[in-house]
Design an enzyme around this catalytic site. Structure first.
Site, short mmCIF file in Angstrom:
data_model
loop_
_atom_site.label_atom_id
_atom_site.label_comp_id
_atom_site.label_asym_id
_atom_site.label_seq_id
_atom_site.Cartn_x
_atom_site.Cartn_y
_atom_site.Cartn_z
N LYS A 159 0.84 -1.20 0.00
CA LYS A 159 0.00 0.00 0.00
C LYS A 159 0.88 1.25 0.00
CE LYS A 159 -3.70 1.97 2.91
NZ LYS A 159 -4.45 1.73 4.16
N SER A 234 -9.10 1.27 3.19
CA SER A 234 -8.23 2.15 2.44
C SER A 234 -7.15 1.42 1.64
CB SER A 234 -7.57 3.16 3.39
OG SER A 234 -6.80 2.50 4.37
N SER A 258 -9.50 -1.53 6.97
CA SER A 258 -8.91 -1.16 5.68
C SER A 258 -8.22 -2.29 4.92
CB SER A 258 -7.91 -0.01 5.89
OG SER A 258 -8.59 1.14 6.31
#
Length: 609
Positions: A159, A234, A258
């Site tokens: 990420k 996310s 997330s």
């Protein structure tokens, strides 16, 4: 006497006259200041937005020469588990360079098409892969594989916020275009030491706030099953690259859901460990004092992949002495393969729920829980309903949102202002609200309560907290944790299964109201339980027609619109176990996955063979 009074009045008139003259000067100056501040702010915001867009253009202009890999090897690579990829290298059937080339090409094409990726460093990954191939060749000649790590030659994605030395972390913000990571995060260091090769970063929301991975720099991460729908957030980019087989495995982060949200929305597996077993070092956002006080909200990095066995394999090679050596804040409890194998043979008492009272779930999500229940019963496990009171669910939700506001949202709002960062329209109202004074906030909350009481209840938590308030909040959290843990212990519960989100992946149009609907994530978040996600089924014909809950407000209407047209979208569940029982959680994930055997891929981009 009269003369005296006239003199005083004359003086007062002179003072009033002077005051008027001063005001005549000050008022234009004040409004000029406001106007100039607005002009300057608008200019700075436009400059940062231009920087963001320019970075995207420059990235897209980059071309790469990928080594050719024949179709037979490609098929073998894309359909193999992580452990098998290592084995195939040792058997000399494929090289690390082949693996990195195949996945890099897919990120370069599919990843860019769906806005799943941010930073690309394929060239350096290929260079490392060639060194890995030479290293393995020498090891085979010497008949000594002791230095060939369990992830030898295998690429992995991370990420965007996770630090990789020499690579940007922008979290989609123009003001961070020049934010190059000075060092690897602890989790990347450990993966490198195990032989892994980072090769790409993946998309996330602006400042990672939402369950919608969108920003001005890299666009909206679109769901590979339906590009009108979200990948979630996310860690949305990670969910997308896993589903499309653009990466063998990836590392996301999870504060309030997330990792789990993108895993659910993209039909892949994800895992959030007990917080103190995975290091957060090098994962934090560029905010003063870090992202949060971990006593209130515990952030955790963790893996996403297309197989339960891959999740267990990666976790096994992360929770080890190497991780603890780098971060002494962690518990020194290393992963036990013996415990994992033992857990695979046990029978469990598993609690379930598909409704919270404060939130309901759609029919396909309820059916997914029911499928899991039936399969577990068939395997001889005991299934019992978990009945947490409506009042306790409300207490949990309020404590979480108070913590979220104090630890993150308020600071992030100030950061947007101070750094002149343009705010996405989906987040604009929430951040506008946070910046208002107490009276204005109360008025807005009242107006919102007329159309959604649950939204107003959450918004009312956005207020200034003193040290005494936070102390009281912490004590309330500890007390509720104790009560819930005692209930679970008294029931002798080994695990909990439940929905992760109320719906399958929602449409991009509905993200403004969907982006903070995290109620089904609350129980494992609050209790700091290890929790995984497995795909179970898909939305069937006729299941996308309606959504019902007790509120019947604007959020209910948004849920209804988002559910329509979702036929064929993957649906999964959460599996949580008590704190520290990570091996047990991973074992139950594998037990259930082996029983259900649900396999679905976005066939436009990848099909299992």
């Amino acid at each position: 006497m009269l003369d005296c009074i006239l003199n005083i009045l004359d003086k007062d008139i002179n003072v009033l006259s002077c005051a008027k003259q001063v005001l005549c000067y000050l008022v234009p100056i004040y409004f000029s200041y406001i106007l100039l501040s607005y002009i300057y702010s608008t200019y700075r915001i436009s400059q940062n937005t231009k920087k963001a867009l320019l970075h995207r253009v420059q990235r897209d202009a980059r071309k790469f020469d990928f080594p050719l890999v024949d179709d037979t090897k490609k098929k073998l690579i894309l359909n193999s588990s992580i452990e098998t990829l290592r084995k195939l290298q040792i058997e000399q059937k494929i090289k690390s360079e082949d693996i990195v080339s195949v996945f890099s090409q897919r990120c370069y094409t599919i990843g860019r098409e769906l806005n799943l990726i941010t930073e690309e460093f394929y060239d350096s990954a290929l260079e490392i892969a060639r060194k890995k191939d030479k290293m393995l060749g020498d090891a085979l000649k010497n008949n000594d594989l002791s230095k060939i790590g369990p992830l030898h030659g295998i690429p992995f994605s991370v990420k965007d916020q996770i630090h990789v030395k020499g690579i940007r972390s922008t979290v989609g913000c123009g003001y961070l275009v020049d934010n190059f990571n000075p060092d690897d995060s602890s989790i990347v260091q450990v993966l490198r030491e195990q032989g892994g090769i980072p090769f790409v970063k993946t998309n996330c929301p602006q400042m990672t706030l939402y369950l919608q991975s969108e920003n001005y720099m890299f666009g909206n991460a679109n769901n590979p099953y339906d590009q009108t729908r979200t990948c979630g957030g996310s860690s949305g980019g990670e969910g997308g690259v896993s589903a499309t087989r653009c990466s063998p495995f990836g590392i996301g982060t999870d504060v309030l859901g997330s990792i789990r949200c993108p895993a659910l929305f993209n039909g892949v597996f994800g895992f959030r460990s007990t917080p103190q077993r995975m290091s957060w070092q090098g994962c934090s956002l560029p905010m003063p004092y870090g992202i949060t006080d971990q006593w209130f909200i515990a952030p955790v990095p963790g893996p996403l992949a297309t197989r339960a066995e891959d999740i267990a394999y990666v976790t096994k090679n992360l929770i080890n002495d190497k991780m603890f050596f780098r971060d002494k804040n962690l518990s020194p409890i290393t992963y036990s393969e013996e415990e994992f194998q033992s857990c695979l043979k046990k029978k469990y008492k598993i609690a379930y729920f598909d409704d919270l009272g404060i939130s309901s779930s759609s029919f396909p999500n309820k059916r997914a829980v029911n499928i899991a229940k039936q399969k577990l019963k068939e395997l001889g496990h005991e299934l019992v309903p978990l009945k947490i009171s409506l009042e306790d669910h409300k207490r949990m939700k309020i404590i979480i949102y108070k913590s979220l506001y104090n630890c993150y949202i308020e600071r992030m709002s100030k950061l947007f202002n101070n750094k002149y960062e343009k705010i996405l329209k989906e987040m604009a109202f929430n951040l506008f609200f946070i910046r208002q004074g107490t009276i204005v906030k109360k008025i807005i909350v009242f107006l919102v309560s007329l159309i959604s009481k649950r939204a107003a209840e959450v918004m009312s938590q956005a207020k200034k907290y003193e040290i005494s308030d936070l102390d009281e909040l912490y004590m309330e959290k500890v007390q509720l944790m104790k009560e819930l843990n005692n209930m679970i212990d008294d029931m002798k519960i080994d695990a909990i299964i439940c929905p992760g989100f109320a719906l399958p992946a929602y449409t991009n149009k509905e993200c403004e109201l969907m982006g903070l609907q995290m109620d089904f994530f609350n129980v494992p978040n609050f209790l700091q339980f290890p929790v995984g996600v497995i795909p179970v089924t898909e939305v069937m014909e006729g299941e996308d027609i309606d959504f019902v809950d007790s509120y019947n407000d604007i959020i209910t209407s948004s849920f209804k619109r988002a559910l329509k047209g979702s036929k064929g979208m993957p649906v999964g569940i959460q599996i949580a176990t008590p704190k520290w029982k990570d091996e047990q959680c991973l074992a139950i994930m594998k037990i259930l996955d082996d029983a259900i055997k649900f396999r679905k891929t976005p066939e436009k981009y990848f099909k299992h063979e």
